[in-house]
Design a protein around this motif. Structure first.
Motif, PDB file in Angstrom:
ATOM      1  N   GLU A 193      20.181 -38.979  44.159  1.00  0.00           N
ATOM      2  CA  GLU A 193      20.498 -40.030  43.187  1.00  0.00           C
ATOM      3  C   GLU A 193      20.295 -39.505  41.769  1.00  0.00           C
ATOM      4  O   GLU A 193      19.281 -38.868  41.468  1.00  0.00           O
ATOM      5  N   PRO A 194      21.261 -39.747  40.870  1.00  0.00           N
ATOM      6  CA  PRO A 194      21.150 -39.200  39.513  1.00  0.00           C
ATOM      7  C   PRO A 194      19.885 -39.631  38.776  1.00  0.00           C
ATOM      8  O   PRO A 194      19.283 -38.835  38.054  1.00  0.00           O
ATOM      9  N   GLN A 195      19.433 -40.885  38.981  1.00  0.00           N
ATOM     10  CA  GLN A 195      18.200 -41.311  38.319  1.00  0.00           C
ATOM     11  C   GLN A 195      17.003 -40.520  38.826  1.00  0.00           C
ATOM     12  O   GLN A 195      16.084 -40.204  38.080  1.00  0.00           O
ATOM     13  N   ARG A 196      17.038 -40.198  40.120  1.00  0.00           N
ATOM     14  CA  ARG A 196      15.946 -39.404  40.688  1.00  0.00           C
ATOM     15  C   ARG A 196      15.962 -37.997  40.111  1.00  0.00           C
ATOM     16  O   ARG A 196      14.910 -37.421  39.796  1.00  0.00           O
ATOM     17  N   VAL A 197      17.154 -37.416  39.970  1.00  0.00           N
ATOM     18  CA  VAL A 197      17.262 -36.079  39.381  1.00  0.00           C
ATOM     19  C   VAL A 197      16.660 -36.066  37.986  1.00  0.00           C
ATOM     20  O   VAL A 197      15.840 -35.201  37.636  1.00  0.00           O
TER      21      VAL A 197
END
Length: 562
Positions: A193-197
């Motif tokens: 997930e981009p937010q996790r990255v």
């Protein structure tokens, strides 16, 4: 007032920019394809913003106002027609910097931060990992020293963060959807997930190492990468191609013209295509898994990273390709019956029955069944009857096209593995003879391995199940075993040598075009309809003479009768 000074304003901007659906997905609460919850009512959000208009939250850090305003404007700027993935990345960036009140991660007014320098340097080494270095160049500002203006700093901050998300996608195979490359490649990509990255890399002690960890952790990926780097350096690689089989193929129609394969040549493109396919594979292949590599015509069983069983396999012809996908094996079926597919019923059986040639059924040991009862073909008016309303069954036995064992891993392609009476075909070097399903040379041993692993069966019990002659004995596995049908044309052996295999289906150039972002330019494949596979494609193939001597010998040994 800038976006960074009001967190509720960030959420509102996100909704306005991307719409309620994408805004919800950007918060990491809904996966792609899932049903989205209804967006919150606009009025309460507006009231909340109004109530806080004159009481902005105190910034967690001292952020330069001109930089913050420039970053807010950049985050909300529409860039042409972004893809769904790009919209999700932008949504994640809006939320990430909104929560930070626009505090920079990669930049400062004096230039790149230590973390920014590490990330930019690693992005510049993208080619070492098989990615396109040109796709990760900073274009918006000069990052070699202090920024000329707050706007330049904001542009660099935004672009570095955006490239980090792009790198994360590409590291997981996101340059092209595999299903857009070929209808026979059914790989479903998974992304972090981009937010996790953003959350993880921004707090990582070594953000460059974090980027490297995004690439596949499978040993073969790294082994192929090292060969790729060696070839880039101009080194000569030791290459192995499949040996010419010394066993006679016999008179089998499809194999009597088998020739020694032409030596494959190592190339950067070939290695890159195979590295890309590892990006498509599941991160976890399973503690124990079954691996059929189509260009190698080989089946393996792998346990705890070690190959415990290897055997020859027969795969689909070039015009009846075995599809590439992963699923879980669920059943082992002993003494299976074969249900003749509609295509054979319509094209071969019906014309004969309509002309009164009823013997075609007996000649191929077939039975006509309807509603569970056998039907006398003489009692049906085949000039008007729809043969698809009848089941045409070949009973189990030595002449059955599925042999004595069938292995099911339910999938939308209706592909399965099975025994075969035409054993001589396994002597060929290139074994693309089936109609999509996988034929196994030693199905009894394969069944023993699977059932010993799952239920503690012995070889004697497997042999007894076969000798009982009870039709369609189905053993449901307690735990599904992952099955991976792959298309690797390059691999590194235990001896460290590069093994290359023929591109039997022509997937390599299609994958290469997909990696270049040109999947939309690929020529359409023949027969755009659904994939159809089967044990055989004609009645002629269903009446091959069985070679059951070795099978009977194996059964006798397993039962202790020798």
């Amino acid at each position: 007032m800038s976006l960074g000074h009001r967190l509720p304003r960030a959420a509102l901007a996100l909704t306005l920019l991307l719409g309620p659906a994408s805004a919800v997905r950007a918060q990491g609460t809904v996966s792609a394809g899932a049903e989205l919850p209804p967006p919150p009512p606009a009025a309460p959000a507006a009231q909340e913003i109004e109530a806080q208009k004159d009481t902005p939250p105190k910034p967690a850090v001292d952020v330069d106002q001109a930089y913050s305003q420039a970053l807010s404007e950049r985050l909300l700027k529409q860039d042409g027609k972004p893809s769904a993935r790009q919209r999700e990345d932008r949504a994640a960036l809006v939320m990430f910097y909104g929560e930070r009140q626009n505090a920079p991660v990669w930049t400062s007014s004096t230039g790149l931060t230590t973390a920014g320098q590490a990330v930019v340097a690693e992005l510049g080494r993208a080619e070492d990992w098989g990615l396109d270095a040109a796709a990760f160049k900073i274009k918006s500002a000069d990052v070699r020293g202090a920024f000329a203006s707050p706007a330049d700093q904001a542009a660099a901050e935004f672009e570095i963060a955006e490239l980090v998300l792009k790198y994360a996608r590409h590291a997981h195979g996101g340059r092209a959807d595999p299903t857009s490359i070929s209808r026979f490649i059914d790989r479903q990509l998974t992304f972090v997930e981009p937010q996790r990255v953003l959350a993880e890399i921004s707090t990582a002690d070594a953000p460059d190492a974090y980027l490297r960890k995004l690439h596949p952790q499978h040993p073969q990926f790294e082994l192929l990468r090292q060969k790729y780097l060696a070839l880039k350096r101009g080194e000569k690689l030791a290459v192995v191609t499949p040996p010419v089989e010394k066993e006679p193929v016999g008179k089998a129609k499809d194999a009597d013209k088998s020739e020694a394969p032409k030596p494959e040549k190592a190339s950067l493109k070939k290695l890159l295509v195979n590295m890309e396919q590892w990006r498509w594979m599941p991160d976890d292949l399973g503690d124990t898994f079954i691996w059929v590599n189509v260009p190698e015509f080989t089946l393996r069983v792998v346990k705890d990273g070690k190959v415990i069983h290897t055997e020859r396999a027969i795969v689909g012809k070039t015009d009846k390709q075995t599809p590439i996908f992963s699923e879980g094996m669920a059943q082992v079926i002993f003494n299976p019956t074969w249900g003749v597919p509609d295509s054979i019923k319509k094209n071969e059986i019906l014309p004969n029955l309509a002309k009164g040639r009823m013997r075609i059924l007996a000649r191929h040991n077939l039975k006509l069944v309807q509603n569970g009862k056998e039907v006398d073909p003489e009692s049906v008016d085949w000039s008007t009857a729809d043969i698809r309303r009848y089941n045409v069954i070949q009973p189990s036995g030595g002449e059955n096209v599925l042999g004595v064992v069938k292995f099911r891993f339910p999938n939308k392609h209706d592909v399965y593995m099975h025994d075969t009476p035409t054993k001589k075909l396994f002597n060929a070097t290139e074994r693309a003879f089936s109609h999509g399903c996988i034929r196994v040379r030693e199905p009894e041993k394969f069944a023993e391995l699977i059932l010993a692993q799952d239920q503690g069966w012995t070889g004697a019990r497997v042999a007894a199940a076969i000798k009982s002659a009870q039709e369609n004995q189905t053993v449901n596995l307690k735990r599904k075993i992952p099955v991976h049908l792959t298309y690797f044309t390059a691999a590194v052996g235990e001896d460290g040598k590069l093994k290359l295999f023929k591109d039997v289906y022509g997937h390599e150039p299609r994958i290469a075009m997909g990696m270049e972002g040109k999947a939309h330019l690929l020529p359409k494949e023949k027969d755009p309809g659904p994939i159809e596979v089967g044990a055989v494609g004609s009645l002629a193939e269903s009446s091959k003479k069985s070679v059951i001597g070795p099978k009977e010998e194996w059964a006798r040994k397993a039962l202790g009768l020798n």
